[in-house]
Scaffold this active site. Structure first.
Site: not given
Ligand code: PNW
Length: 464
Positions: A77, A121, A167, A295, A297, A368
Site C-alpha cells: 500500500r 495521504h 484517515e 488503521n 494503533y 495500518e
Molecule cells: C497514521 N493520532 O497517522 C498515518 O496514516 C501514518 O502516516 C503514520 O505514519 C502512522 O499512523 C503512525 O503515526 C496517525 O494521533 C497520526 O491518533 C496520528 C494519530 C493516528 C494516526
C-alpha cells in the site's frame, strides 16, 4: 502447539505514504504540497526536519520492491503525491510524475506484489490550500474528483485496489483542530467542515470510479483510523462515554459511508458546527466503500467526564474532548511504544468486533498497524524484539477476531521502512526495515525476518 492459520487468501501487506518516503520534493516538475510548506516553518517539526529527501524512495523504489519481494509480502500500500502528477492540484498533468508511479506499479506487478493505492495521504497541493482554502472549501470535492479521474485513467488498467483518503480524522483534527499537522489551523469548528468535504470528496471519487471505470473491475474504499475505547468502569455512564468516544472517532466518517448520515450523538452535541448532508448527498455517500479500511494503533480507557477537565486534546486522544465529555486514561501497567501509545492487542480484537457489528459484517482490511521504537544498529543488526512482540500480539488478536466471525481479509504492517513521521520527524522508527538516514541504506530488522516467516506459514504463531 496447534497452529492457527489465517485463510489462504489472506492479504499480507506492508504500507507507506508518498511524503513520508519519496523525497525528491521538487524534482521532475513536482509542485509543492502543504507538507513542504508546513515543514519550512521553524518549530513545527522535531529538529526542523523535512521530507525533502526522506528515504529517497523516488530513486530507490526498485531496491525497495526487491526487499518486499524478499519478505514475501503479497500486497503493498502506497500513496500518490497529488502535486507530483498535478503540480497545482488542478489542470495540467505532469507526465514525469505519471511516469514515476507507472514504473513503480509495473515493478510491483513484476515482483508479484499487488499494488494498493491511496489517492490522498495528506500532501495536498499547496496551490489548493492558498487559492481555495484546502478542505474548507466545497470546491475541493470537484478538484479531488478530477485528480482521481486521472489516476483511474492512467493507472487503473493495473491497479485494482483503491483507497480514496487516508484517515480523514487526522486531516480534520490534527490539521484543522489542533494545528499540529499541515495546514496547521486551530479551530473547534473547522475540523467538522473539513471532515464534511473529505466525505463528499470520497463519495464523488467512488461514484466516478463505479460509473466510468466499471470495466476495470477494481475495488474502492477509504481508510479510517480508530483506537479502541474501553469503559473505565462498568457504570452506564462510562460505557456510554466509551461508545460516544468511538462514535466521535470512527463513526464520524464510517456512519455517513455505511448509513448515509452522521451519528445522532454528534448532531446533538455539535449542533450547527456539524454541517448537514442534503437528501441527494446522503444518496451519493451511502454505500461508497467496497471494504472497510482500518488503521489501528492503540487503546485507552474512557470515562464520563465530570465536565471539569477541559484540556485541549492531545495527540492520539480521539478528537475535540470538550465536544464529547470523555476523559481518557491508560493503565500504568500497559507497555508503551516510543510514541507513548499503549500496546493492547485485545483492544484491536474488540474494535474489529465493534465494526463488524455496527456496519453489518463488512470485509475489513487493517490498512495500518505498527509501532515506533528507538531502534539501534548494533553489529549490522537491529534486534527489535519489542516490535516483533507487538506484531505477534496484534496478529494473534486478528486471528481470534476471524475465528469469532469477523470478515478480516488482510493486514498491512505500518511501515515497510523507517520514514518521516510527520511532526515527530525521523526519530520515531516504525519500519520493518531500518533506514540509515545518512547513507540511506536499508537493513531488514528482526521483525521483518519474523514477518516473513509468519507470511510463509500463514500464522502469527511462529517463532524465529
Ligand atoms: C497514521 N493520532 O497517522 C498515518 O496514516 C501514518 O502516516 C503514520 O505514519 C502512522 O499512523 C503512525 O503515526 C496517525 O494521533 C497520526 O491518533 C496520528 C494519530 C493516528 C494516526
Amino acid at each position: 502447539m496447534l497452529m492457527n492459520k489465517f485463510p489462504k487468501d489472506f492479504v499480507w501487506g506492508t504500507a507507506t505514504s508518498s511524503y513520508q518516503i519519496e523525497g525528491a520534493s521538487d524534482l521532475d516538475g513536482k509542485g509543492p504540497s502543504i507538507w513542504d510548506a508546513f515543514c519550512s516553518i521553524p518549530g513545527k517539526i522535531n529538529n526542523n526536519e523535512t521530507g525533502d529527501i526522506a528515504c529517497d524512495h523516488y530513486h530507490k523504489f526498485k531496491e525497495d520492491i526487491q526487499l518486499m519481494k524478499e519478505m514475501g509480502v503479497k500486497a503493498y500500500r502506497f500513496s500518490i503525491a497529488w502535486s507530483r502528477i498535478m503540480p497545482t492540484g488542478k489542470g495540467a498533468v505532469n507526465e514525469k510524475g505519471i511516469q514515476f508511479y507507472s514504473e513503480l506499479i509495473d515493478e510491483l506487478l513484476k515482483a508479484d506484489i499487488v499494488p494498493w493505492v491511496t489517492l490522498y495521504h495528506w500532501d495536498l497541493p499547496l496551490a489548493l490550500q492558498m487559492e481555495n482554502d484546502g478542505w474548507l472549501n466545497k470546491d475541493i470535492t470537484d478538484y479531488f474528483k478530477e485528480y482521481a479521474d486521472i489516476c483511474f485513467d492512467r493507472f487503473g488498467d493495473r491497479v485494482k485496489n483503491w483507497i480514496t483518503l487516508n484517515e480523514p480524522w487526522v486531516v480534520s483534527i490534527l490539521g484543522y483542530g489542533q494545528g499540529v499537522f499541515a495546514p496547521g489551523r486551530v479551530s473547534n469548528s473547522e475540523p467538522y467542515l473539513a471532515g464534511h468535504h473529505l466525505i463528499l470528496s470520497h463519495a464523488k471519487a467512488v461514484k466516478l470510479y463505479r460509473e466510468k471505470y466499471t470495466h476495470q473491475k477494481g475495488e474502492i474504499g477509504i481508510s479510517n483510523n480508530c483506537d479502541w475505547r474501553e469503559p473505565l468502569t462498568d457504570s452506564k455512564e462510562d460505557k456510554d462515554a466509551a461508545e460516544r468516544a468511538l462514535e466521535f472517532f470512527i463513526a464520524w466518517f464510517a456512519d455517513p459511508i455505511y448509513k448515509g448520515d452522521y451519528p445522532k450523538v454528534m448532531k446533538e452535541r455539535l449542533k450547527e458546527r456539524l454541517p448537514s448532508f442534503s437528501k441527494e448527498e446522503k444518496e451519493l455517500i451511502t454505500g461508497t466503500s467496497d471494504f472497510f479500511g482500518l488503521n489501528h494503533y492503540t487503546t485507552m480507557f474512557a470515562a464520563n467526564s465530570d465536565g471539569i477537565k477541559k484540556e485541549v486534546a492531545v495527540n492520539g486522544n480521539g478528537g475535540i474532548s470538550e465536544d464529547q465529555d470523555v476523559d481518557l486514561s491508560v493503565d500504568k501497567d500497559w507497555k508503551v511504544t516510543l510514541m507513548d501509545w499503549a500496546v493492547v492487542p485485545w483492544g484491536c480484537k474488540k474494535l474489529l468486533k465493534w465494526i463488524d457489528k455496527r456496519y453489518n459484517k463488512p470485509n475489513i482490511y487493517i490498512t495500518e498497524n505498527g509501532c515506533a521504537y528507538p531502534d539501534k544498529l548494533i553489529d549490522g543488526k537491529i534486534d527489535d524484539q519489542e516490535r516483533l512482540d507487538f506484531y505477534q500480539g496484534y496478529l494473534i488478536a486478528c486471528q481470534e477476531a476471524i475465528q469469532d466471525g469477523v470478515n478480516l481479509k488482510g493486514y498491512f504492517a505500518w511501515s515497510f521502512m523507517d520514514n518521516f513521521e510527520w511532526a515527530l520527524g525521523y526519530e520515531q522508527r516504525f519500519g520493518l526495515h531500518y533506514v540509515d538516514f545518512k547513507t540511506l541504506e536499508r537493513i531488514p530488522k528482526k521483525s521483518a525476518h519474523w514477518f516473513k516467516k509468519a507470511i510463509k506459514n500463514d500464522s502469527a504463531e511462529v517463532s524465529l
